[in-house]
Motif scaffolding. Sequence first.
Motif, PDB file in Angstrom:
ATOM      1  N   UNK A 152       1.005  -1.604   0.128  1.00  0.00           N
ATOM      2  CA  UNK A 152      -0.408   0.586  -0.158  1.00  0.00           C
ATOM      3  C   UNK A 152       0.617   0.916   0.211  1.00  0.00           C
ATOM      4  N   UNK A 153       2.240   1.302   0.702  1.00  0.00           N
ATOM      5  CA  UNK A 153       2.594   1.884   1.098  1.00  0.00           C
ATOM      6  C   UNK A 153       3.868   2.370   0.636  1.00  0.00           C
ATOM      7  N   UNK A 154       4.314   1.441  -0.187  1.00  0.00           N
ATOM      8  CA  UNK A 154       5.610   0.724  -0.929  1.00  0.00           C
ATOM      9  C   UNK A 154       5.966   2.175  -1.622  1.00  0.00           C
ATOM     10  N   UNK A 155       7.519   2.485  -1.930  1.00  0.00           N
ATOM     11  CA  UNK A 155       7.956   3.360  -3.489  1.00  0.00           C
ATOM     12  C   UNK A 155       7.432   2.979  -4.768  1.00  0.00           C
ATOM     13  N   UNK A 156       6.949   1.472  -5.160  1.00  0.00           N
ATOM     14  CA  UNK A 156       6.579   1.204  -5.940  1.00  0.00           C
ATOM     15  C   UNK A 156       5.148   1.416  -6.842  1.00  0.00           C
ATOM     16  N   UNK A 157       4.238   2.497  -5.124  1.00  0.00           N
ATOM     17  CA  UNK A 157       3.394   2.445  -6.000  1.00  0.00           C
ATOM     18  C   UNK A 157       3.130   4.197  -6.006  1.00  0.00           C
ATOM     19  N   UNK A 158       3.107   4.385  -7.095  1.00  0.00           N
ATOM     20  CA  UNK A 158       2.952   5.057  -7.689  1.00  0.00           C
ATOM     21  C   UNK A 158       2.066   6.344  -6.418  1.00  0.00           C
ATOM     22  N   UNK A 159       1.305   5.899  -6.319  1.00  0.00           N
ATOM     23  CA  UNK A 159      -0.271   6.673  -5.876  1.00  0.00           C
ATOM     24  C   UNK A 159      -0.079   6.658  -4.118  1.00  0.00           C
ATOM     25  N   UNK A 160       0.287   5.697  -4.058  1.00  0.00           N
ATOM     26  CA  UNK A 160       0.749   6.411  -2.444  1.00  0.00           C
ATOM     27  C   UNK A 160       0.547   7.927  -1.980  1.00  0.00           C
ATOM     28  N   UNK A 161       2.064   8.758  -2.662  1.00  0.00           N
ATOM     29  CA  UNK A 161       2.238   9.378  -1.983  1.00  0.00           C
ATOM     30  C   UNK A 161       1.188  10.653  -1.591  1.00  0.00           C
ATOM     31  N   UNK A 162       0.553  10.419  -2.971  1.00  0.00           N
ATOM     32  CA  UNK A 162      -0.570  11.490  -3.152  1.00  0.00           C
ATOM     33  C   UNK A 162      -1.723  10.693  -2.035  1.00  0.00           C
ATOM     34  N   UNK A 163      -1.777   9.947  -1.493  1.00  0.00           N
ATOM     35  CA  UNK A 163      -3.095   9.092  -0.840  1.00  0.00           C
ATOM     36  C   UNK A 163      -2.574   9.499   0.603  1.00  0.00           C
ATOM     37  N   UNK A 164      -1.392   9.195   0.557  1.00  0.00           N
ATOM     38  CA  UNK A 164      -0.711   9.464   1.868  1.00  0.00           C
ATOM     39  C   UNK A 164      -0.966  11.068   2.422  1.00  0.00           C
ATOM     40  N   UNK A 165      -1.238  12.367   1.561  1.00  0.00           N
ATOM     41  CA  UNK A 165      -1.280  13.320   0.853  1.00  0.00           C
ATOM     42  C   UNK A 165      -2.590  13.381   1.511  1.00  0.00           C
ATOM     43  N   UNK A 166      -3.330  12.846   1.326  1.00  0.00           N
ATOM     44  CA  UNK A 166      -5.044  13.721   1.122  1.00  0.00           C
ATOM     45  C   UNK A 166      -5.357  12.991   2.894  1.00  0.00           C
ATOM     46  N   UNK A 167      -5.042  11.605   3.277  1.00  0.00           N
ATOM     47  CA  UNK A 167      -5.055  10.900   4.482  1.00  0.00           C
ATOM     48  C   UNK A 167      -4.645  12.219   5.326  1.00  0.00           C
ATOM     49  N   UNK A 168      -3.411  12.503   5.691  1.00  0.00           N
ATOM     50  CA  UNK A 168      -3.434  13.159   6.082  1.00  0.00           C
ATOM     51  C   UNK A 168      -3.883  14.566   6.287  1.00  0.00           C
ATOM     52  N   UNK A 169      -4.053  15.374   6.023  1.00  0.00           N
ATOM     53  CA  UNK A 169      -5.549  16.308   5.821  1.00  0.00           C
ATOM     54  C   UNK A 169      -5.888  16.588   6.549  1.00  0.00           C
ATOM     55  N   UNK A 170      -7.283  15.277   6.706  1.00  0.00           N
ATOM     56  CA  UNK A 170      -8.405  16.002   7.765  1.00  0.00           C
ATOM     57  C   UNK A 170      -7.979  15.420   9.028  1.00  0.00           C
ATOM     58  N   UNK A 171      -6.741  15.051   9.641  1.00  0.00           N
ATOM     59  CA  UNK A 171      -6.229  14.073  11.106  1.00  0.00           C
ATOM     60  C   UNK A 171      -5.608  15.666  11.459  1.00  0.00           C
ATOM     61  N   UNK A 172      -5.167  15.683  12.373  1.00  0.00           N
ATOM     62  CA  UNK A 172      -4.847  16.733  13.299  1.00  0.00           C
ATOM     63  C   UNK A 172      -3.236  16.330  14.630  1.00  0.00           C
ATOM     64  N   UNK A 173      -2.401  16.479  14.574  1.00  0.00           N
ATOM     65  CA  UNK A 173      -1.791  16.046  15.118  1.00  0.00           C
ATOM     66  C   UNK A 173      -0.142  16.927  15.100  1.00  0.00           C
ATOM     67  N   UNK A 174       0.064  17.265  16.704  1.00  0.00           N
ATOM     68  CA  UNK A 174       1.846  17.705  16.165  1.00  0.00           C
ATOM     69  C   UNK A 174       3.101  16.703  15.731  1.00  0.00           C
ATOM     70  N   UNK A 175       4.255  17.013  15.381  1.00  0.00           N
ATOM     71  CA  UNK A 175       5.103  16.510  15.160  1.00  0.00           C
ATOM     72  C   UNK A 175       5.813  14.687  16.344  1.00  0.00           C
ATOM     73  N   UNK A 176       5.319  15.074  17.709  1.00  0.00           N
ATOM     74  CA  UNK A 176       5.875  14.258  18.465  1.00  0.00           C
ATOM     75  C   UNK A 176       4.036  13.826  18.476  1.00  0.00           C
ATOM     76  N   UNK A 177       3.317  13.649  18.240  1.00  0.00           N
ATOM     77  CA  UNK A 177       2.354  12.563  18.598  1.00  0.00           C
ATOM     78  C   UNK A 177       1.925  11.907  17.073  1.00  0.00           C
ATOM     79  N   UNK A 178       3.026  12.366  16.132  1.00  0.00           N
ATOM     80  CA  UNK A 178       2.496  11.568  15.000  1.00  0.00           C
ATOM     81  C   UNK A 178       4.043  11.282  14.674  1.00  0.00           C
ATOM     82  N   UNK A 179       4.925  11.156  15.328  1.00  0.00           N
ATOM     83  CA  UNK A 179       6.411   9.872  14.953  1.00  0.00           C
ATOM     84  C   UNK A 179       6.501   8.886  14.967  1.00  0.00           C
ATOM     85  N   UNK A 180       5.878   8.986  16.480  1.00  0.00           N
ATOM     86  CA  UNK A 180       5.276   7.502  16.531  1.00  0.00           C
ATOM     87  C   UNK A 180       5.377   6.919  15.416  1.00  0.00           C
TER      88      UNK A 180
END
Length: 351
Positions: free
Chosen positions: A258-286
């Motif tokens: 799903x999130x491997x480098x071979x899946x070209x669509x994984x990067x835009x999908x990850x960005x779209x998934x992240x926008x509705x969320x809310x966290x700070x750096x400390x919370x998301x890094x784990x």
Amino acid sequence: MNTLATSFGQLRKSQGSWFAGLAIAIALWFAIYRQLLPFARWLVAQLPIAPGSHLAASVEFFFYDTPKVLMLLALVVFAMGVVRSFFSPGRTRALLAGKREGLGNIAAAHLGIVTPFCSCSAVPLFVGFVSAGVPLGVTFSFLIAAPMVNEVALGLLFALVGWKVALTYLAFGLSVAIVSGWVIGRLHLEHWLEPWVREVRAGEVDLESDHLSWIDRFEAGWEAVKEIVGKVWYWIIAGIAAGALIHGYVPAELLSSIMGADAWWSVPAAVLLGIPMYSNAAGIIPVIEALIGKGAAIGTVLAFMMSVIALSFPEMIILRKVLSMRLIAVFIAVVGSGILAVGFLFNALFS
């Protein structure tokens, strides 16, 4: 004269006590930190959990990462709280006021690293920068860099993932902030600010006193620990819990597909998934640590992290107080394009 000498002696004595206490605290910090993994393994062994099971892996991850991340966060926040005592909001505005685009964007992005203001500070900072004569694009470079490329994110990335990833993230994160701010500045969109912001009259900037003792700066660091860790500890625990579930139960093959480098669509999908969320750096890094450990492409997960921190929906709601919807749309489009570029470049460099 005797009174002045007595006061100076007391100051030196109290500063010596602070330095001695800090030395002892740092020594204890490193001693405890080295025992976290053996302690987590021992603790899991005492529980009625089958060794080597998915649950055992998740629980060990949680018991190890929770104190580890909180201890790292406290250490980094204290150190940067001392550094931040040299940079008041007024001084920050003064340093950026009058700067031209280009060099101003570079200065603003770098300044954002050592003056890490959260999104809740975006509105007063934005108005303060505009009133001080800071160009719009330069202001955006600062506001992008401050939450995304801050000392907590870099410190935790360095400790949890490694210096190569941390330095590359720093380089690309600064590039996104600098280029995005420069592009927004070249578009000359000041007329898309909310009317009340444009009407704010520029005035003189009052700088806070520079005559702070080391005790004052150490106390500022301690206050930063109490304030920041007090506000984000539950986000950190939630992030570690999510990371523990990923670490223990999500198959590496599934994440790689799903999130491997071979899946070209994984990067835009990850960005779209992240926008509705809310966290700070400390919370998301784990969560990022767990995803990378499971084989997810590093560019994809860092694009996800950047979008959560820099383009979250709650932050857009806050910025709506000072920006029109059209300017927010431009902001999302420009910064989102930069994050996509970072994700693809990371995947290409670290594949």
